[in-house]
Write a protein that holds these residues in place. Sequence first.
Motif, PDB file in Angstrom:
ATOM      1  N   PRO A  37      -3.101 -12.301   5.401  1.00  0.00           N
ATOM      2  CA  PRO A  37      -1.862 -11.575   5.580  1.00  0.00           C
ATOM      3  C   PRO A  37      -0.748 -12.477   6.108  1.00  0.00           C
ATOM      4  CG  PRO A  37      -3.437 -10.988   7.306  1.00  0.00           C
ATOM      5  CD  PRO A  37      -4.159 -11.875   6.355  1.00  0.00           C
ATOM      6  N   LEU A  38       0.457 -12.189   5.657  1.00  0.00           N
ATOM      7  CA  LEU A  38       1.606 -12.993   6.093  1.00  0.00           C
ATOM      8  C   LEU A  38       1.950 -12.653   7.538  1.00  0.00           C
ATOM      9  CD1 LEU A  38       3.731 -12.418   2.885  1.00  0.00           C
ATOM     10  CD2 LEU A  38       2.699 -14.600   3.579  1.00  0.00           C
ATOM     11  N   GLN A  39       2.431 -13.645   8.251  1.00  0.00           N
ATOM     12  CA  GLN A  39       2.905 -13.368   9.609  1.00  0.00           C
ATOM     13  C   GLN A  39       4.188 -12.540   9.524  1.00  0.00           C
ATOM     14  OE1 GLN A  39       3.519 -17.028  11.624  1.00  0.00           O
ATOM     15  NE2 GLN A  39       1.368 -17.219  12.185  1.00  0.00           N
TER      16      GLN A  39
ATOM     17  N   GLY B 190       0.831  -1.208   0.000  1.00  0.00           N
ATOM     18  CA  GLY B 190       0.000   0.000   0.000  1.00  0.00           C
ATOM     19  C   GLY B 190       0.861   1.251   0.000  1.00  0.00           C
ATOM     20  N   THR B 191       1.952   1.202   0.736  1.00  0.00           N
ATOM     21  CA  THR B 191       2.859   2.352   0.793  1.00  0.00           C
ATOM     22  C   THR B 191       3.540   2.550  -0.564  1.00  0.00           C
ATOM     23  OG1 THR B 191       3.159   2.119   3.165  1.00  0.00           O
ATOM     24  CG2 THR B 191       4.933   3.207   1.978  1.00  0.00           C
ATOM     25  N   LEU B 192       3.941   1.458  -1.194  1.00  0.00           N
ATOM     26  CA  LEU B 192       4.535   1.569  -2.535  1.00  0.00           C
ATOM     27  C   LEU B 192       3.517   2.124  -3.535  1.00  0.00           C
ATOM     28  CD1 LEU B 192       6.828   0.973  -4.616  1.00  0.00           C
ATOM     29  CD2 LEU B 192       5.797  -1.278  -4.919  1.00  0.00           C
ATOM     30  N   ARG B 193       2.270   1.643  -3.446  1.00  0.00           N
ATOM     31  CA  ARG B 193       1.256   2.108  -4.406  1.00  0.00           C
ATOM     32  C   ARG B 193       1.009   3.613  -4.239  1.00  0.00           C
ATOM     33  NH1 ARG B 193      -0.967  -3.562  -4.134  1.00  0.00           N
ATOM     34  NH2 ARG B 193      -2.007  -3.172  -2.149  1.00  0.00           N
ATOM     35  N   ASP B 194       1.129   4.105  -3.000  1.00  0.00           N
ATOM     36  CA  ASP B 194       0.897   5.532  -2.756  1.00  0.00           C
ATOM     37  C   ASP B 194       2.126   6.395  -3.011  1.00  0.00           C
ATOM     38  OD1 ASP B 194      -1.725   5.631  -2.221  1.00  0.00           O
ATOM     39  OD2 ASP B 194      -1.549   6.319  -0.154  1.00  0.00           O
ATOM     40  N   ALA B 195       3.277   5.773  -3.073  1.00  0.00           N
ATOM     41  CA  ALA B 195       4.524   6.535  -3.314  1.00  0.00           C
ATOM     42  C   ALA B 195       5.263   5.816  -4.431  1.00  0.00           C
ATOM     43  CB  ALA B 195       5.356   6.581  -2.038  1.00  0.00           C
TER      44      ALA B 195
ATOM     45  N   VAL C  29       6.141  -5.941   0.799  1.00  0.00           N
ATOM     46  CA  VAL C  29       5.322  -7.084   1.215  1.00  0.00           C
ATOM     47  C   VAL C  29       3.932  -6.953   0.586  1.00  0.00           C
ATOM     48  CG1 VAL C  29       4.352  -8.317   3.185  1.00  0.00           C
ATOM     49  CG2 VAL C  29       6.576  -7.205   3.399  1.00  0.00           C
ATOM     50  N   SER C  30       3.500  -8.017  -0.072  1.00  0.00           N
ATOM     51  CA  SER C  30       2.175  -8.001  -0.708  1.00  0.00           C
ATOM     52  C   SER C  30       1.574  -9.399  -0.652  1.00  0.00           C
ATOM     53  CB  SER C  30       2.318  -7.564  -2.172  1.00  0.00           C
ATOM     54  OG  SER C  30       1.149  -7.896  -2.903  1.00  0.00           O
ATOM     55  N   SER C  31       0.327  -9.503  -0.162  1.00  0.00           N
ATOM     56  CA  SER C  31      -0.361 -10.800  -0.222  1.00  0.00           C
ATOM     57  C   SER C  31      -0.817 -11.083  -1.637  1.00  0.00           C
ATOM     58  CB  SER C  31      -1.632 -10.782   0.639  1.00  0.00           C
ATOM     59  OG  SER C  31      -1.313 -10.676   1.971  1.00  0.00           O
ATOM     60  N   SER C  32      -1.395 -10.059  -2.255  1.00  0.00           N
ATOM     61  CA  SER C  32      -2.111 -10.261  -3.518  1.00  0.00           C
ATOM     62  C   SER C  32      -1.189 -10.417  -4.721  1.00  0.00           C
ATOM     63  CB  SER C  32      -3.021  -9.051  -3.764  1.00  0.00           C
ATOM     64  OG  SER C  32      -2.221  -7.912  -4.034  1.00  0.00           O
ATOM     65  N   GLY C  33       0.000  -9.823  -4.656  1.00  0.00           N
ATOM     66  CA  GLY C  33       0.867  -9.794  -5.840  1.00  0.00           C
ATOM     67  C   GLY C  33       0.468  -8.708  -6.825  1.00  0.00           C
TER      68      GLY C  33
END
Length: 280
Positions: free
Chosen positions: A187-189, A95-100, A136-140
Motif C-alpha cells: 500500500p502507498l504511504q 474499493g469504494t469506487l468498485r462498490d459505487a 487510489v489503487s495499488s493494483s491498477g
Amino acid sequence: MQTLSPLETAFEQREATGQALPLPSDLAHLYGRLAFPPAPVERPYIISNFVETLDGVAVAHADGKSLDISGGNEHDHMVMGLLRACVDAVIVGAGTLRDASEHRWTPDYIYPPLAAAYRQLRQQLDQAPQPLNVIVSSSGHVDLSLPLFHELAIRSVLITTVQGQARLQEQTLPPTLHLLVAGEQGPLQARAIVETLSRWQPCQRILIEGGPQLMGRFMAERLIDELFLTLAPQLAGRDANELRPGFVSQQLFLPAAPRWGELLSLKRAGSYLFLRYRFT
Ligand SMILES: NC(=O)c1ccc[n+]([C@@H]2O[C@H](COP(=O)([O-])OP(=O)(O)OC[C@H]3O[C@@H](n4cnc5c(N)ncnc54)[C@H](OP(=O)(O)O)[C@@H]3O)[C@@H](O)[C@H]2O)c1
C-alpha cells in the motif's frame, strides 16, 4: 430542499475552527457556521467524512451489494455535498469506487437540490467548479470505462504504483483522467499520496471519503486533521460471516498508538447526529 429542516447545533467550539467560510444563504441556513483553520505550511488541511451505525458499522453488504448506512438520509447528503464543495480534491480508495461504480464525488451528485449553492460557494472560494476526484489503487485494477472517467466536467486522478500504472496503461486512458505514480509498490504511504497529488496540483483542503482501508492509512500516519462523522440511528450487527468494519480497517491504534479526538461540533437532525472531531 424547501422541506429540509436546518441542522440543530447542540455544541460548537467556535474559537477552535478559524475564519468562517462565505456560505451562501441556503447553506448557512441549513448548516450554520462553517470554518476551517488555514492549511499547515507543508501540506493541505485534510478532513474526512464517514457515516456509521450506532454499533460502529461503516461497511455492510447484502447480495453482493454495499448497503447504504445512512438509509439515504437527506441531511447526511447535504453535509457530504457541503464538505465536497469546500475542498480542492476528494480522495477515495479503489474499493469504494468498485462498490459505487456509478458515483461521482462532486457536491451536486450527492445532493442535487443544492447544486447552485455549492457552485456559488466554490466560486466565492476561488476554486475550480468541481473538486478533483482522486482514486487510489495499488493494483491498477480499475475499470476506466466507469462513468466517473467520462464526465467532461470532472477532472479525475488515479494515484497508483509502478505496477498499477503499467496495468492501467493497458486500457485507453480517458482525456479527463490523469495518472500519478506515488510509489514502487502498495500500500502507498498516505504522505506519498498527498505529496504526489500536491506536486501535480497544489491543494489547500482535501477530503478523504474512504473507505476504511484508505482512512486507516491516513489515520495511522496522523494525516487526518478532522473527522466529520454522521451517526445513523440504527444497529447493523455483525456475525462470523461478515466482519462489517468501522471507518478504519487494517490498522491498530490501541494500546500502542491511541488516537483521541476533540469534539468541535455536534449537530442533530431528528435522531441522526453529526459529529465533528479534530485530531492533532
Ligand atoms: N460508511 C461510510 O461512510 C463509507 C465511506 C466510504 C466507503 N465506504 C464503504 O467502504 C467499502 C470499501 O472498503 P475498503 O476498506 O475496501 O475501501 P477502500 O479503502 O476504498 O478500498 C481499498 C482499496 O483501495 C486501494 N487502496 C486503499 N488504500 C490504499 C493505499 N494506501 N495504497 C494503495 N491503494 C490503496 C486498494 O486498491 P487496489 O485493490 O486496487 O490495490 C485497496 O484494495 C465500500 O463498501 C464502501 O461502500 C463506506
